[in-house]
Design an enzyme around this catalytic site. Structure first.
Site, PDB file in Angstrom:
ATOM      1  N   GLU A  28       0.891  -1.150   0.000  1.00 16.39           N
ATOM      2  CA  GLU A  28       0.000   0.000   0.000  1.00 16.39           C
ATOM      3  C   GLU A  28       0.928   1.198   0.000  1.00 16.39           C
ATOM      4  O   GLU A  28       1.675   1.403   0.949  1.00 16.39           O
ATOM      5  CB  GLU A  28      -0.897  -0.088   1.244  1.00 16.39           C
ATOM      6  CG  GLU A  28      -2.168   0.699   1.117  1.00 16.39           C
ATOM      7  CD  GLU A  28      -2.002   2.036   1.787  1.00 16.39           C
ATOM      8  OE1 GLU A  28      -1.497   2.960   1.113  1.00 16.39           O
ATOM      9  OE2 GLU A  28      -2.371   2.153   2.965  1.00 16.39           O
ATOM     10  N   CYS A  55      -2.006   8.258   4.449  1.00 17.10           N
ATOM     11  CA  CYS A  55      -2.006   7.878   3.042  1.00 17.10           C
ATOM     12  C   CYS A  55      -3.255   8.389   2.335  1.00 17.10           C
ATOM     13  O   CYS A  55      -3.314   8.418   1.111  1.00 17.10           O
ATOM     14  CB  CYS A  55      -1.862   6.372   2.878  1.00 17.10           C
ATOM     15  SG  CYS A  55      -2.978   5.440   3.915  1.00 17.10           S
TER      16      CYS A  55
END
Lengths: 527, 527
Positions: free
Chosen positions: A264, A301
């Site tokens: 990720e 993120c």
């Protein structure tokens, strides 16, 4: 209580020669403990032990694995203030955030415990035999998900608890039945060791095989490289930068036996502000987004790094409103001098691009390692033509793109790289005028949001956290929520297998009382 | 009716300069049609057209996609004798096999039609909002599976219908909502073109966007390489050799945006014969396995190429029985002179290994391109020490490994490469003496079979066709059965999305009446 050593299963070990310390960015001083990097021998020992633990761990029932996961949660809570203090001293993040993240970590572990205790997650599927079928008899087939084998998890710098040692990836892999080796994140190695000690205690207390979990220290890339290349490692989880994630992906793809890497990575999380919404509620959205951009010093993120609007008075006003709001926010400490160093460098690279203007930048004095939040503005054409403006600046930074018209917005969205999220801010009926913009955005993201902010990732079954590359290496799986267990398993079929040797999940009587697809119908009844 | 041209969407096109012909291995002559390889411009045109078809195709309902898939099945049946004759003339396979495979192909298409018409396959998951939750309100999240984008399918040489142009991979990808470009297999390019014409007709009749399907001819690797490297291609399906599958995997992994490759590659499908079973039923198993080894001239990916037993009178007798039985089988034609050439070469490489003995090899006269079935024997120690003996010999070839004892058998199984299937032949209570052998076998395969043969892959939800590398590049998915649709999709979340813009699968009223997971409970009711 923090030794600086590696956990090789239950054993504390420090055979390596390289040492490092963590850093307190608020005080701008090194923390005391000297951490010893895992040596090649220790890495091999941890993997060999994990491989030997695979089968006995796999044979533990769902209830036993659940007891292990719940015991980890209990032991993490038992670390009490020491964990919170260590977390804060290694991250510069405030105590409230540490407590919230501990709550989320414990909640994730318990959610996976519930999942495997219940048991239906294995997708048991049974098609019964028909010995009289012509031209050939139909065999009995029974399928379920089984764990891949030992896996390596790389902790994330920005979530020292929830996406690190006993974070979502570890909880999901342990729940699936995979022994886990954590490559501890060097920025919070002490927090990592404390959590590792909790896992080791829980493993012992619940009688799990030695090697079901190991925690290896490392300040550089060698430990991770050796782990990913080890033939007995069957999958990799990673949360971090595009550069780091891609390097691991490439290593894994080049093995004799390629293995999956669930990385990720970065995302700029585009947000589209439509004119009517800005006209009616510009001030509200400016406040919301000033908060979202600076939350956790922009170190999420899902931070909104890219804001789009269509040229006009509404957008001009919004730029002013957002600039005003963002300057009201108190600057906050970033995780480490290296992180703020990278923030300043990447921000400068962006600002060096022709056509990018600063709309607002915090100008007062800030403490060492505190980030100056910044909002910039660029014209659509300039943005479209310069790929450097599409890159993430990790930190409290955002770029407003002024599009000439809907057609240009549509083209820009179609040309974005893959993202974790995309957001539309819209009022009244205006959304119906942008079907192609929405359609294009949907192909570029994993989650689409209406009138909200991308930060604040809900942990629930309907959450998708992961998007087209480079947001993730594998958009077919989520990194958040219990569905993330699917990353660590593969389907396995038994054909005409003797009842007595079938796992409980597939036995005729359905002793675990799980949902099963039997001859095409979902049922809990006996076969 | 066979033109030798490529289908670029609805258009027949032949701009390339390279041509080739298919071959009738039974008659040992070239077939008449000259096929024109797709040129780089044609490849790019097909991909661009597929990309433009992606959104309109994606917006078709499940019922509309089902009508398309059923129309393909109807049009394939309408090709009637011409298809069967072309199949036989390009493969050397008998008419009965052609008809059976056509039935399977049509059955697969209809199974996927049923799946998408019903609609629950999208795994719709809904977690409703809680605006009063503290500290932060809970958003409404709704998740479903969405198609990845245009995909490339490489047809298999050994299944000119069921795993080629409109085979399982194509049916699954079209069902998922992905436009498909088939890299036609050069050995049966005429069969491929006929089936492509059926798909084109069906697409037109059911009003599918042009570009939803293209079929490109190619006799070598260039067309495939260009397709896999094209930035608008989002996934790849392949059935064939390890060399070919790994090459495609590597190309895909090295792209700027890596994409998944689902390659179903070689397997030797180990079978373990336990002593009591051989003592009680050796003759029966010899007959069954002589049939399984030679079925379709051994040209099945589930062909049993590796047979294990424990040294003793039972095994010695069985080797004799299997030798006797296999010599009774009439040799049959292989697919192409190149395939039988590879068979002879790989068989010879195996036979050149020290310690491998021939137990039985057909010795009479055989027609050109007919394969001589062969059974060989080797000692466990020799097998363990020589990796060349672990390689697949594609064709009617099998190797019996005589193990010294259970411990050696156990070690050998633990050291096998990944396989599609593993089989245990056992009688009475003897199986309970081999827990570790079974456990080891389970880690090496995707499907485990009790007292049967690996050939004959059932098409049903509980089937897993795919195993640890190198059997497949991605063991987490099956290549057979409707679950194979999962290879071509990714989860996608809508957060607080307006009801009117949600896809039908996620609307409040559940207009499609599909199963959905709503706040943790599977239900068809309204939200």
């Amino acid at each position: 209580m923090i030794t600086g050593k590696n956990y090789i299963g239950q054993e504390l070990s420090a055979l390596g020669e390289t040492t490092f310390k963590t850093f307190n960015p608020v005080l701008n001083i090194e923390n005391k403990t000297e951490f010893v990097e895992a040596s090649p021998e220790e890495i091999d020992k941890a993997v060999t032990l994990a491989a030997s633990a695979y089968m006995p761990y796999n044979q533990k029932s769902g209830a036993e694995k659940a007891a292990f996961l719940n015991a980890i949660a209990d032991e993490i809570l038992a670390l009490d203030d020491l964990l919170i203090e260590t977390y804060c001293s290694e991250s510069g993040l405030p105590e409230g955030r540490a407590q919230g993240e501990r709550g989320r970590t414990v909640g994730q572990l318990r959610a996976f415990a519930d999942l495997v205790a219940e048991g239906s997650w294995v997708d048991a599927t049974i098609d019964t035999a028909d010995p009289n079928r012509t031209p050939a008899p139909k065999p009995d087939l029974r399928k379920m998900l089984v764990p891949l084998g030992p896996v390596v998890i790389f902790g994330a710098s920005n979530f020292p608890l929830a996406f690190s040692t006993a974070g979502g990836d570890t909880a999901a892999a342990l729940a699936a039945g995979c022994p886990v080796i954590v490559k501890s994140h060097p920025l919070h190695a002490g927090t990592g060791e404390l959590v590792a000690s909790a896992i080791a205690k829980a493993a012992k207390a619940t009688d799990m095989p030695n090697g079901v979990f190991s925690n290896l220290n490392s300040s550089d890339i060698e430990v991770g490289v050796q782990l990913v290349q080890h033939p007995q490692i069957k999958a990799v989880g990673f949360t971090g930068s595009l550069k780091g994630g891609r390097a691991l992906y490439d290593l894994a793809a080049q093995r004799d036996e390629p293995i999956p890497v669930f990385a990720e990575m970065g995302s700029v999380n585009p947000v589209i502000f439509l004119p009517e919404a800005l006209q009616n509620n510009g001030a509200k959205w400016a406040k919301t987004y000033a908060g979202s951009i600076t939350m956790g010093s922009g170190q999420f993120c899902t931070n909104p790094g890219l804001l789009f609007g269509i040229k006009g008075k509404e957008l001009t006003d919004f730029i002013q409103q957002l600039s005003d709001e963002i300057l009201k926010v108190e600057p906050s400490c970033m995780l480490h001098p290296n992180i703020i160093g990278a923030y300043e460098k990447n921000k400068q690279t962006a600002l060096n691009q022709s056509g990018l203007m600063v709309a607002a930048e915090h100008e007062g004095d800030v403490a060492l390692n505190f980030a100056r939040q910044t909002v910039t503005v660029v014209q659509g054409k300039t943005f479209l033509e310069n790929g450097k403006l599409h890159q993430e600046v990790f930190g409290p930074f955002s770029m407003i793109v002024e599009c000439e018209n809907t057609a240009q917005l549509q083209t820009i969205i179609a040309n974005l790289e893959g993202q974790l999220t995309g957001t539309i801010i819209s009022d009244g009926e205006e959304l119906s005028q942008y079907p192609q913009v929405i359609a294009n955005l949907q192909t570029r993201v994993g989650r689409i949001i209406f009138n909200g902010a991308p930060t604040g990732v809900e942990v629930c079954p309907a959450m998708q956290h992961g998007g087209p590359y480079p947001a993730s290496t594998d958009s077919r799986f989520t990194a958040v929520g219990t569905q993330s267990i699917k990353r660590w398993v593969r389907p396995f079929s038994f054909q005409d297998w003797p009842e007595g040797l079938l796992p409980n999940e597939l036995k005729r009587e359905n002793p675990l009382k799980i949902n099963r697809l039997v001859n095409g119908i979902v049922t809990k009844t006996t076969v």
